[in-house]
Design an enzyme around this catalytic site. Structure first.
Site, PDB file in Angstrom:
ATOM      1  N   LYS A   1       0.588  -1.121  -0.094  1.00 52.02           N
ATOM      2  CA  LYS A   1       0.003  -0.066  -0.058  1.00 52.02           C
ATOM      3  C   LYS A   1       0.965   1.458   0.097  1.00 52.02           C
ATOM      4  O   LYS A   1       0.427   2.474  -0.493  1.00 52.02           O
ATOM      5  CB  LYS A   1      -0.980   0.055   1.238  1.00 52.02           C
ATOM      6  CG  LYS A   1      -2.005  -0.933   0.984  1.00 52.02           C
ATOM      7  CD  LYS A   1      -3.196  -0.777   1.871  1.00 52.02           C
ATOM      8  CE  LYS A   1      -4.432  -1.744   1.629  1.00 52.02           C
ATOM      9  NZ  LYS A   1      -4.080  -3.183   2.121  1.00 52.02           N
TER      10      LYS A   1
HETATM   11  C1  LIG Z   1      -4.828  -4.457   1.306  1.00 56.35           C
HETATM   12  C2  LIG Z   1      -3.860  -5.558   1.300  1.00 56.35           C
HETATM   13  C3  LIG Z   1      -4.351  -6.802   0.365  1.00 56.35           C
HETATM   14  C4  LIG Z   1      -5.559  -6.644  -0.871  1.00 56.35           C
HETATM   15  O1  LIG Z   1      -5.487  -5.743  -1.598  1.00 56.35           O
HETATM   16  P1  LIG Z   1      -6.598  -5.083  -2.582  1.00 56.35           P
HETATM   17  O2  LIG Z   1      -6.001  -4.166  -3.502  1.00 56.35           O
HETATM   18  O3  LIG Z   1      -7.540  -4.817  -1.467  1.00 56.35           O
HETATM   19  O4  LIG Z   1      -7.221  -6.441  -3.074  1.00 56.35           O
HETATM   20  C5  LIG Z   1      -3.498  -7.670   0.393  1.00 56.35           C
HETATM   21  N1  LIG Z   1      -2.655  -7.958   1.377  1.00 56.35           N
HETATM   22  C6  LIG Z   1      -2.081  -6.855   2.150  1.00 56.35           C
HETATM   23  C7  LIG Z   1      -1.072  -7.260   3.177  1.00 56.35           C
HETATM   24  C8  LIG Z   1      -2.939  -5.916   2.066  1.00 56.35           C
HETATM   25  O5  LIG Z   1      -2.559  -4.803   2.925  1.00 56.35           O
END
Ligand SMILES: *Cc1c(COP(=O)(O)O)cnc(C)c1O
Length: 432
Positions: free
Chosen positions: A106
Site C-alpha cells: 500500500k
Molecule cells: C490491502 C492488502 C491486500 C489486498 O489488496 P486489494 O488491493 O485490496 O485487493 C492484500 N495484502 C495486504 C498485505 C494488504 O494490506
C-alpha cells in the site's frame, strides 16, 4: 486526463477533481479514459530504466497535460526510494512489494496519492484535514504517505487496544502533520466518527475535510508501475507471463488490468482470495453475491463486498464470458494458508506473509494445469514480520525485524485519548 464515473451519471472530471473528491456523487467510481498502449519506444528503453524513470514515463503517459513533466518527476522521485525486487524460488517468482516504509504494497499507492494531493493543493490557502479510520494497515500507509506534505493535516482514528504494537507504532510515532486519536471503542466506532464528521454541516463550513479512501484513483495509477517493473526483471520475456494477486478490495488486480491495457503482455491474471471468495465465485458462476466478511489469518483481505469490482466490470463491459477467460480465481482457507507458509519455509527457506501465501497457493494450483515453461509471478503484499503473531508459531522461530521498523518501534508513541462520542471528537477538531 478525463475521468468518467462507472455509473455514467456524474459528469466527467479532470484528474485534480477526481483525486480531491475521491468519489463521484452518483456512487460510482472514477475511471480514466486514457489507458492506451505505451509506445514501442517505452518497451525498448525499459531494460535500461530505473524504477523511477519508468514510473515517470508511465505517469506522463496516463496523466497527459494535467501535470507538468517537471512536477511529475518531483512527485515520483520524492515518493519512491525503495525497490520491488523479484526473488526466484524455481517454478514460482515472488515480487516483493514490501520494501517501503510500512512494509506493505500500500506504500506504492499512498505515497503517490499524498504527493499528488499536495501538488493539487499547493496554491490553495485552506489546510485540508484528512480523516482516516483504521483497524491497522491503512492508517500506517496513509500516515507515511502524507507525512510532511504541506497544506495537509492527517488525523488517524484507531481503536484502543485493538491494533498490534507494530501497527500502532507505525502511525503514532511520526508527529509533524500526523495526529493519532486512540478511540475508546471499536473500529466501527472509529468509522462512525469519521462518517459523522463528513456529514456534519458545521464542521464542513469551518474546515476542509477529505478522505484518503482506498478507492481513490490516485492510489490505483501507481500500482500499475510494479507490474512493468516485474516484467523488466524477467530474464526470458518471451515466456507466458502470469500474475497471482492476493486480493481483498481488488485494487491491486484492477491496477494489473491497467498495466495490461497499457500493453504489458500478460497471459493470465490469477485472483487469489481467502475464505472471502466472492470474486472466485463470480468467475465460476457468473453470480456476484457480496456478503458479510469472515475473519481469517490474511485479514487485510477480509472483504465481503470488494469495492473495485465495479471497475473490473466496467473494463469488461459486464461480460462474464470474457472475464472468466482472462482472470482465473481460487480461494483457500486458513489451514491451507498456514500449511503453505510452513512448506515453503521448509522447502525453499523463504518466509511468506499469510496474504502472499494465498497468492502462492493459487499459483501452484494454476501451474498444475498449465505446467509449461512460464514466468509465474506471485505478488508479495506484505513483509511477514507484520504478521508475526500468525507466522512465528508456524515456523517456531522469531522473525528478524528490519532496521526501518526497529527505528519506529524505538520511538515514543504519541496519541490523544478520545471517547467514542461524536461531540467530543467534533470539539477537538474545531479547536485543534
Ligand atoms: C490491502 C492488502 C491486500 C489486498 O489488496 P486489494 O488491493 O485490496 O485487493 C492484500 N495484502 C495486504 C498485505 C494488504 O494490506
Amino acid at each position: 486526463m478525463q475521468l468518467y464515473s462507472t455509473k455514467r451519471v456524474s459528469p466527467d472530471v479532470d484528474l485534480k477533481e477526481a483525486v480531491l473528491k475521491g468519489l463521484p456523487s452518483d456512487n460510482g467510481l472514477y475511471m480514466p479514459y486514457e489507458m492506451f498502449h505505451l509506445p514501442p519506444s517505452f518497451f525498448e528503453a525499459l531494460p535500461q530504466m530505473s524504477f523511477n524513470e519508468m514510473a515517470i514515463e508511465i505517469t506522463k503517459h496516463i496523466v497527459g497535460d494535467d501535470i507538468a513533466d517537471s512536477d511529475i518527476e518531483l512527485i515520483i522521485n520524492s515518493a519512491y526510494n525503495f525497490d520491488a525486487p523479484i526473488v526466484d524460488l524455481g517454478d514460482i517468482k515472488i515480487l516483493e512489494l514490501f520494501q517501503g516504509p510500512t512494509l506493505a504494497f500500500k506504500d506504492f499507492g499512498a505515497r503517490f496519492m499524498g504527493r499528488l494531493m499536495g501538488y493539487f493543493l499547493k496554491d490553495s490557502k485552506d489546510v485540508v484535514n484528512i480523516l482516516v479510520a483504521t483497524s491497522g494497515d491503512t492508517g500506517s500507509a496513509v500516515a507515511h504517505g502524507f507525512l510532511n506534505v504541506e497544506g495537509i493535516q492527517v488525523t488517524i482514528l484507531y481503536p484502543k487496544g485493538k491494533v498490534s504494537d507494530i501497527q500502532e507504532k507505525q502511525f503514532t510515532t511520526l508527529g509533524a502533520n500526523i495526529t493519532a486519536l486512540e478511540v475508546d471503542g471499536t473500529f466501527d466506532d472509529c468509522q462512525r466518527l469519521v462518517k459523522s464528521a463528513f456529514l456534519d454541516s458545521e464542521l464542513n463550513q469551518k474546515l476542509v475535510l477529505s478522505s484518503a479512501n482506498s478507492i481513490n484513483i490516485a492510489r490505483l495509477i501507481p500500482q500499475s508501475f510494479y507490474y512493468f517493473w516485474a516484467y523488466k526483471q524477467l530474464k526470458n520475456k518471451s515466456l507466458p507471463l502470469y500474475f497471482s494477486i492476493p486480493s481483498g478490495n481488488f485494487g491491486n488486480l484492477t491496477a494489473c488490468l491497467f498495466a495490461q491495457a497499457m500493453g504489458l503482455p500478460i497471459s493470465k491474471i490469477i485472483a487469489a482470495t481467502n475464505a472471502n471468495n466472492i470474486v472466485p465465485e463470480y468467475l465460476a458462476s457468473g453470480l456476484f453475491q457480496p456478503r458479510t466478511s469472515v475473519s481469517t489469518i490474511s485479514n487485510a483481505m477480509d472483504v465481503g463486498n470488494p469495492s473495485n469490482f465495479a471497475r473490473i466490470m466496467d473494463i469488461y463491459s459486464n461480460d462474464w464470458e470474457v472475464i472468466k477467460d482472462d482472470i482465473i480465481g481460487y480461494s483457500f482457507d486458513d489451514n491451507q494458508t498456514a500449511q503453505c507458509i510452513q512448506d515453503v519455509y521448509k522447502e525453499k527457506g523463504y518466509l511468506l506473509c499469510p496474504h502472499t501465501a494465498v497468492g502462492y497457493l493459487a499459483m501452484e494450483e494454476f501451474l498444475k494445469e498449465n505446467n509449461g515453461a512460464a514466468n509465474a509471478v506471485v505478488l508479495s503484499t506484505a513483509h511477514p514480520v507484520k504478521f508475526g503473531e500468525v507466522v512465528e508459531p508456524l515456523i517456531g522461530e522469531k522473525i528478524e525485524i528490519p532496521q526501518r521498523l526497529k527505528d519506529m518501534l524505538g520511538s515514543d508513541k504519541k496519541s490523544i485519548p478520545m471517547s467514542s462520542d461524536f461531540n467530543q471528537f467534533k470539539e477537538w477538531l474545531l479547536n485543534k
